[in-house]
Scaffold this active site. Sequence first.
Site, PDB file in Angstrom:
ATOM      1  N   THR A 181      32.900  13.294   1.293  1.00  0.00           N
ATOM      2  CA  THR A 181      31.563  12.810   1.291  1.00  0.00           C
ATOM      3  C   THR A 181      30.881  14.152   0.545  1.00  0.00           C
ATOM      4  O   THR A 181      31.543  15.410   0.237  1.00  0.00           O
ATOM      5  CB  THR A 181      30.973  13.040   2.681  1.00  0.00           C
ATOM      6  OG1 THR A 181      31.657  12.179   3.506  1.00  0.00           O
ATOM      7  CG2 THR A 181      29.663  12.484   2.654  1.00  0.00           C
ATOM      8  N   ASP A 212      29.273   7.056   8.806  1.00  0.00           N
ATOM      9  CA  ASP A 212      28.292   7.873   9.086  1.00  0.00           C
ATOM     10  C   ASP A 212      27.335   8.327   8.044  1.00  0.00           C
ATOM     11  O   ASP A 212      25.988   8.254   8.202  1.00  0.00           O
ATOM     12  CB  ASP A 212      28.516   9.373   9.849  1.00  0.00           C
ATOM     13  CG  ASP A 212      29.095  10.198   8.982  1.00  0.00           C
ATOM     14  OD1 ASP A 212      29.984   9.805   8.350  1.00  0.00           O
ATOM     15  OD2 ASP A 212      28.753  11.360   9.143  1.00  0.00           O
ATOM     16  N   GLY A 233      32.952  14.296   7.665  1.00  0.00           N
ATOM     17  CA  GLY A 233      34.034  14.186   8.443  1.00  0.00           C
ATOM     18  C   GLY A 233      34.531  13.059   8.618  1.00  0.00           C
ATOM     19  O   GLY A 233      34.373  11.850   8.058  1.00  0.00           O
TER      20      GLY A 233
END
Length: 321
Positions: A181, A212, A233
Amino acid sequence: MPAAHSKPGGSAIRDVVLAVHGGAGSVPRGSISDERELAYHEGLTAALRAGQRVLDGGGSSLDVVEAAVRELEDHPNFNAGRGAAFNADAGHELDASIMNGRDLSAGAVAGVRHVRNPISLARLVMERSDHVLLAGDGAEAFALRHGVPYSTQDYFFTQRRWDALLAAKKPEAPRSRGGGTVGAVAVDRSGDMAAATSTGGMTNMLAGRIGDSPVIGAGTYADNRTVAVSCTGTGEVFLRGVAAYDIAALMAYTGAPVDHAAGTVILEKIPGLGALGGAIALDPDGALSTPHSSEGLVNGYLTRDGKIVTRVYDDETPAAG
């Protein structure tokens, strides 16, 4: 009497105006070539310089984080935009979100396949629609209506990501744990804060999977009263833990400093749910925390006096710092 805060968190870095990350994960010294190390540093520096130019021109924190993340999306070494991972169907699906700490406005996109810079599309959703999150074909149609150039999937091809997909499809391959990310957090001269996150997903993930990164409160959050956060993560666990908002909530409701709040969530809560990851969290006074329960966190930051620091290897960023 104010609460005592002596649990997780190290000494925050001071006088930061912009921070970026290139994903949680392990990069031990000697594990990558000199060329790739240089590429990481160059990519992080380019992102910070892009944001610095906006700040020097009097731009808003929202402009700053968008500019920084666009640079990272354009860089093939990072898992966002140009360097996106392949899903199980050998395609690319990209997610991104952006949030304005001044008024808590936000925009996000998920599962887009033909947009080179999803972070800019996320901002368009925030500013030119009545919605926060658009996904898939609807997000693609919205992009076309607003003049966003269409890009074919071959733009996102990189040999390294293709090799990673082939390796992941072998029967003995370990299950992917995420981590790829990019993100940015900033505070501008007016004290306004912003956060942005963008991802190419997980190698060999099921088509349609959303983590997320495009979810406000999970991977991204910004509030002028407390903090701007971008997480990285295992997205499923950051979703369940509402990680980014939880850092802000700890600061708002208990008065915790940024290093304690971010450390509590990233070093205790997320591992307690069975996953690893990291975050960059910046408070309104320029205190930056970069905790990670993963072995490393690729990141960099810009201070008020113009100093740029980029950190690639595991030993360059303390887990609680």
